[in-house]
Motif scaffolding. Structure first.
Motif, mmCIF file in Angstrom:
data_model
loop_
_atom_site.group_PDB
_atom_site.id
_atom_site.type_symbol
_atom_site.label_atom_id
_atom_site.label_comp_id
_atom_site.label_asym_id
_atom_site.label_seq_id
_atom_site.Cartn_x
_atom_site.Cartn_y
_atom_site.Cartn_z
ATOM 1 N N ALA A 1 -74.116 -12.992 -53.656
ATOM 2 C CA ALA A 1 -74.144 -12.370 -52.332
ATOM 3 C C ALA A 1 -74.393 -13.420 -51.245
ATOM 4 O O ALA A 1 -73.860 -13.308 -50.131
ATOM 5 N N THR A 2 -75.174 -14.442 -51.562
ATOM 6 C CA THR A 2 -75.416 -15.515 -50.600
ATOM 7 C C THR A 2 -74.120 -16.271 -50.327
ATOM 8 O O THR A 2 -73.794 -16.577 -49.175
ATOM 9 N N PHE B 1 -69.858 -17.382 -46.593
ATOM 10 C CA PHE B 1 -68.419 -17.530 -46.370
ATOM 11 C C PHE B 1 -67.961 -16.625 -45.228
ATOM 12 O O PHE B 1 -67.196 -17.046 -44.355
ATOM 13 N N ARG B 2 -68.451 -15.376 -45.227
ATOM 14 C CA ARG B 2 -68.074 -14.437 -44.154
ATOM 15 C C ARG B 2 -68.538 -14.914 -42.784
ATOM 16 O O ARG B 2 -67.906 -14.612 -41.779
ATOM 17 N N ARG B 3 -69.639 -15.640 -42.727
ATOM 18 C CA ARG B 3 -70.111 -16.157 -41.437
ATOM 19 C C ARG B 3 -69.347 -17.410 -41.016
ATOM 20 O O ARG B 3 -69.053 -17.604 -39.841
ATOM 21 N N ALA C 1 -66.280 -18.583 -42.059
ATOM 22 C CA ALA C 1 -64.822 -18.512 -41.914
ATOM 23 C C ALA C 1 -64.406 -18.135 -40.486
ATOM 24 O O ALA C 1 -63.572 -18.828 -39.898
ATOM 25 N N PRO C 2 -64.953 -17.071 -39.900
ATOM 26 C CA PRO C 2 -64.487 -16.705 -38.557
ATOM 27 C C PRO C 2 -64.914 -17.671 -37.451
ATOM 28 O O PRO C 2 -64.242 -17.764 -36.432
ATOM 29 N N ASP C 3 -66.012 -18.395 -37.638
ATOM 30 C CA ASP C 3 -66.470 -19.254 -36.548
ATOM 31 C C ASP C 3 -65.849 -20.651 -36.579
ATOM 32 O O ASP C 3 -66.199 -21.501 -35.772
ATOM 33 N N GLY C 4 -64.915 -20.907 -37.497
ATOM 34 C CA GLY C 4 -64.193 -22.169 -37.518
ATOM 35 C C GLY C 4 -64.893 -23.304 -38.257
ATOM 36 O O GLY C 4 -64.474 -24.454 -38.154
ATOM 37 N N THR C 5 -65.924 -23.000 -39.016
ATOM 38 C CA THR C 5 -66.652 -24.053 -39.735
ATOM 39 C C THR C 5 -65.745 -24.782 -40.715
ATOM 40 O O THR C 5 -65.751 -26.017 -40.775
ATOM 41 N N PHE C 6 -64.949 -24.057 -41.471
ATOM 42 C CA PHE C 6 -64.085 -24.693 -42.467
ATOM 43 C C PHE C 6 -62.985 -25.527 -41.807
ATOM 44 O O PHE C 6 -62.618 -26.590 -42.307
ATOM 45 N N GLU C 7 -62.463 -25.062 -40.677
ATOM 46 C CA GLU C 7 -61.453 -25.837 -39.967
ATOM 47 C C GLU C 7 -62.042 -27.150 -39.452
ATOM 48 O O GLU C 7 -61.406 -28.201 -39.525
ATOM 49 N N ARG C 8 -63.274 -27.113 -38.942
ATOM 50 C CA ARG C 8 -63.930 -28.338 -38.475
ATOM 51 C C ARG C 8 -64.155 -29.314 -39.627
ATOM 52 O O ARG C 8 -63.977 -30.524 -39.477
ATOM 53 N N MET C 9 -64.539 -28.793 -40.796
ATOM 54 C CA MET C 9 -64.733 -29.654 -41.962
ATOM 55 C C MET C 9 -63.423 -30.331 -42.350
ATOM 56 O O MET C 9 -63.391 -31.535 -42.627
ATOM 57 N N LEU C 10 -62.347 -29.567 -42.381
ATOM 58 C CA LEU C 10 -61.046 -30.115 -42.757
ATOM 59 C C LEU C 10 -60.598 -31.182 -41.769
ATOM 60 O O LEU C 10 -60.164 -32.264 -42.165
ATOM 61 N N GLU C 11 -60.703 -30.892 -40.468
ATOM 62 C CA GLU C 11 -60.289 -31.859 -39.458
ATOM 63 C C GLU C 11 -61.100 -33.150 -39.552
ATOM 64 O O GLU C 11 -60.553 -34.249 -39.448
ATOM 65 N N THR C 12 -62.401 -33.023 -39.751
ATOM 66 C CA THR C 12 -63.260 -34.205 -39.830
ATOM 67 C C THR C 12 -62.924 -35.058 -41.041
ATOM 68 O O THR C 12 -62.843 -36.285 -40.948
#
Length: 108
Positions: free
Chosen positions: A47-48, A53-55, A57-68
């Protein structure tokens, strides 16, 4: 760690589970294609993982990680190793690179 500054800070009062463990659990879930409930206990409660992941994904955290990481790889002195080919849960070298492999494909 390259990723740590990119992760959002906790706004809750409780001490949160280590971000690295949760991130590894999320990556494991998508690499294996299993359900959240089937994540191993070493990644903390499923559940954690799902909530984080639900928090993120929408705020762009994964996109920032990929770009960096892409920028870091592009500016690195040594180019990335392109001789290995990776697929989910596997990593194999092309046949010509393996010991005993042929340098050129054999005619059929």
């Amino acid at each position: 760690m390259i990723v740590r500054p990119l992760l959002p800070e906790s706004l809750r009062g409780r001490k949160r589970v280590a971000d690295r463990t949760v991130l590894n659990g999320i990556v494991w879930k998508f690499r294996t294609g299993t359900a959240w409930r089937d994540a191993p206990e070493r990644y903390d409660p499923w559940a954690t993982l799902h909530t984080r992941f639900r928090r993120w994904a929408p705020d762009g955290t994964f996109e920032r990680m990929l770009e960096t990481t892409q920028v870091g790889a592009a500016t690195a002195r040594r180019p990335p190793d392109r001789t290995s080919r990776c697929a989910p849960a596997t990593c194999a070298r092309p046949e010509s690179c393996r010991p005993g492999g042929n340098a050129a494909p054999s005619p059929s």
